[in-house]
Design a protein around this motif. Structure first.
Motif, PDB file in Angstrom:
ATOM      1  N   SER A  90       0.828  -1.200   0.000  1.00 48.94           N
ATOM      2  CA  SER A  90       0.000   0.000   0.000  1.00 48.94           C
ATOM      3  C   SER A  90       0.870   1.261   0.000  1.00 48.94           C
ATOM      4  N   GLN A  91       1.934   1.251   0.801  1.00 49.17           N
ATOM      5  CA  GLN A  91       2.859   2.394   0.853  1.00 49.17           C
ATOM      6  C   GLN A  91       3.576   2.597  -0.485  1.00 49.17           C
ATOM      7  N   PHE A  92       4.017   1.468  -1.054  1.00 51.23           N
ATOM      8  CA  PHE A  92       4.769   1.498  -2.307  1.00 51.23           C
ATOM      9  C   PHE A  92       3.910   2.121  -3.420  1.00 51.23           C
ATOM     10  N   TYR A  93       2.648   1.688  -3.508  1.00 49.06           N
ATOM     11  CA  TYR A  93       1.784   2.184  -4.581  1.00 49.06           C
ATOM     12  C   TYR A  93       1.347   3.622  -4.318  1.00 49.06           C
ATOM     13  N   LEU A  94       1.309   3.994  -3.049  1.00 51.14           N
ATOM     14  CA  LEU A  94       1.009   5.393  -2.713  1.00 51.14           C
ATOM     15  C   LEU A  94       2.152   6.288  -3.204  1.00 51.14           C
ATOM     16  N   ALA A  95       3.389   5.818  -3.033  1.00 49.14           N
ATOM     17  CA  ALA A  95       4.549   6.580  -3.522  1.00 49.14           C
ATOM     18  C   ALA A  95       4.500   6.697  -5.046  1.00 49.14           C
ATOM     19  N   MET A  96       4.084   5.628  -5.712  1.00 47.82           N
ATOM     20  CA  MET A  96       3.971   5.665  -7.175  1.00 47.82           C
ATOM     21  C   MET A  96       2.872   6.640  -7.595  1.00 47.82           C
ATOM     22  N   ALA A  97       1.783   6.681  -6.822  1.00 48.98           N
ATOM     23  CA  ALA A  97       0.673   7.602  -7.121  1.00 48.98           C
ATOM     24  C   ALA A  97       1.165   9.040  -7.012  1.00 48.98           C
ATOM     25  N   SER A  98       1.895   9.318  -5.957  1.00 43.38           N
ATOM     26  CA  SER A  98       2.364  10.675  -5.722  1.00 43.38           C
ATOM     27  C   SER A  98       3.353  11.100  -6.809  1.00 43.38           C
ATOM     28  N   TRP A  99       4.268  10.195  -7.158  1.00 44.45           N
ATOM     29  CA  TRP A  99       5.232  10.491  -8.223  1.00 44.45           C
ATOM     30  C   TRP A  99       4.493  10.771  -9.539  1.00 44.45           C
ATOM     31  N   SER A 100       3.487   9.947  -9.850  1.00 41.96           N
ATOM     32  CA  SER A 100       2.739  10.119 -11.107  1.00 41.96           C
ATOM     33  C   SER A 100       2.035  11.468 -11.119  1.00 41.96           C
ATOM     34  N   GLU A 101       1.433  11.805  -9.996  1.00 42.05           N
ATOM     35  CA  GLU A 101       0.716  13.083  -9.909  1.00 42.05           C
ATOM     36  C   GLU A 101       1.667  14.258 -10.124  1.00 42.05           C
ATOM     37  N   ASN A 102       2.856  14.152  -9.563  1.00 42.55           N
ATOM     38  CA  ASN A 102       3.838  15.235  -9.719  1.00 42.55           C
ATOM     39  C   ASN A 102       4.454  15.285 -11.107  1.00 42.55           C
ATOM     40  N   ASN A 103       4.212  14.247 -11.904  1.00 38.59           N
ATOM     41  CA  ASN A 103       4.770  14.236 -13.257  1.00 38.59           C
ATOM     42  C   ASN A 103       3.682  14.347 -14.321  1.00 38.59           C
ATOM     43  N   GLY A 104       2.541  14.884 -13.944  1.00 38.14           N
ATOM     44  CA  GLY A 104       1.470  15.157 -14.915  1.00 38.14           C
ATOM     45  C   GLY A 104       0.754  13.909 -15.408  1.00 38.14           C
ATOM     46  N   LEU A 105       0.937  12.788 -14.732  1.00 37.04           N
ATOM     47  CA  LEU A 105       0.298  11.541 -15.168  1.00 37.04           C
ATOM     48  C   LEU A 105      -0.917  11.283 -14.266  1.00 37.04           C
ATOM     49  N   ASN A 106      -1.960  12.062 -14.495  1.00 28.15           N
ATOM     50  CA  ASN A 106      -3.080  12.016 -13.555  1.00 28.15           C
ATOM     51  C   ASN A 106      -3.870  10.719 -13.606  1.00 28.15           C
ATOM     52  N   GLY A 107      -3.937  10.112 -14.798  1.00 26.09           N
ATOM     53  CA  GLY A 107      -4.638   8.830 -14.927  1.00 26.09           C
ATOM     54  C   GLY A 107      -3.905   7.754 -14.145  1.00 26.09           C
ATOM     55  N   THR A 108      -2.592   7.718 -14.319  1.00 25.30           N
ATOM     56  CA  THR A 108      -1.779   6.731 -13.603  1.00 25.30           C
ATOM     57  C   THR A 108      -1.872   6.978 -12.099  1.00 25.30           C
ATOM     58  N   ALA A 109      -1.871   8.258 -11.713  1.00 25.69           N
ATOM     59  CA  ALA A 109      -1.965   8.586 -10.286  1.00 25.69           C
ATOM     60  C   ALA A 109      -3.275   8.041  -9.706  1.00 25.69           C
ATOM     61  N   LYS A 110      -4.366   8.220 -10.435  1.00 27.08           N
ATOM     62  CA  LYS A 110      -5.669   7.748  -9.938  1.00 27.08           C
ATOM     63  C   LYS A 110      -5.647   6.221  -9.772  1.00 27.08           C
ATOM     64  N   PHE A 111      -5.078   5.568 -10.769  1.00 27.04           N
ATOM     65  CA  PHE A 111      -4.954   4.103 -10.740  1.00 27.04           C
ATOM     66  C   PHE A 111      -4.144   3.659  -9.512  1.00 27.04           C
ATOM     67  N   MET A 112      -3.036   4.355  -9.254  1.00 26.91           N
ATOM     68  CA  MET A 112      -2.155   3.963  -8.147  1.00 26.91           C
ATOM     69  C   MET A 112      -2.767   4.300  -6.785  1.00 26.91           C
ATOM     70  N   TYR A 113      -3.470   5.426  -6.702  1.00 26.68           N
ATOM     71  CA  TYR A 113      -4.140   5.753  -5.424  1.00 26.68           C
ATOM     72  C   TYR A 113      -5.152   4.657  -5.095  1.00 26.68           C
ATOM     73  N   SER A 114      -5.891   4.254  -6.117  1.00 21.95           N
ATOM     74  CA  SER A 114      -6.923   3.253  -5.831  1.00 21.95           C
ATOM     75  C   SER A 114      -6.280   1.879  -5.558  1.00 21.95           C
ATOM     76  N   HIS A 115      -5.147   1.625  -6.211  1.00 18.73           N
ATOM     77  CA  HIS A 115      -4.443   0.359  -5.952  1.00 18.73           C
ATOM     78  C   HIS A 115      -3.874   0.343  -4.532  1.00 18.73           C
ATOM     79  N   SER A 116      -3.401   1.482  -4.095  1.00 16.24           N
ATOM     80  CA  SER A 116      -2.876   1.587  -2.735  1.00 16.24           C
ATOM     81  C   SER A 116      -3.997   1.312  -1.715  1.00 16.24           C
ATOM     82  N   ASP A 117      -5.180   1.871  -1.974  1.00 10.19           N
ATOM     83  CA  ASP A 117      -6.335   1.612  -1.092  1.00 10.19           C
ATOM     84  C   ASP A 117      -6.674   0.131  -1.071  1.00 10.19           C
TER      85      ASP A 117
END
Ligand code: OFO
Length: 174
Positions: A20-47
């Protein structure tokens, strides 16, 4: 509850928490790199991984064991690119699958058929997660450096989910 099974379940609780922590970090990185779709996917995967952890915590306690809430581990902050993100995700899922298989093995050795039955849900979950991660990686490799392709990929990933079977109904429309 059998102490060996209890220890293995607590190990698994730790692994799901760290997923969960690992995918949250991926979500945050994606969000900071303009990859909002990937960020949404990773936030939900972390949950989802947190849900996997909670399901184990409740099971251990309901069966008379003691669930141990693990400390929070610091995941990576930076990733090279999206291929790197999904390669790490796949490697991580492969190691979680090994750990689930080990848990199944311990249940059989200790003749704990109730836990064995409970763990089967995780066995199928791992199959789905690994298959989806492989499919996403294949898509990324096909896209290569194409910016338009990457834009579409990110947009499509927004609607994807790790939950359904990774066949035609994977929810991934790429
Ligand atoms: Fe819990 O399924 Fe991934 O790690």
């Amino acid at each position: 509850m059998n102490t060996r099974v209890e220890a293995a379940l607590n190990d698994q609780i730790q692994k799901e928490a760290s997923s969960s922590q690992f995918y949250l970090a991926m979500a945050s990185w994606s969000e900071n790199n303009g990859l909002n779709g990937t960020a949404k996917f990773m936030y939900s995967h972390s949950d989802e991984e947190r849900f996997h952890m909670l399901k184990l915590v409740k099971f251990v306690n309901e069966r008379g064991g003691k669930a141990i809430v693990p400390p929070v581990e610091k995941p990576p902050v930076e990733f090279n690119d999206l291929v790197n993100v999904f390669e790490l995700l796949l490697q991580h899922e492969i190691s979680v699958t090994e750990s689930i298989n080990n848990l199944v093995d311990i249940c059989l050795q200790e003749k704990d058929y109730t836990t064995h039955n409970f763990v089967q849900w995780y066995v199928s979950e791992q199959l789905e997660e690994e298959a989806l991660a492989r499919m996403v990686l294949d898509k990324l490799k096909l896209i290569g450096g194409d910016k338009g392709g990457m834009y579409m990929f990110d947009r499509d990933l927004e609607n994807a989910t790790m939950q359904p079977a990774p066949s035609k109904d994977s929810g991934y429309n790429g």
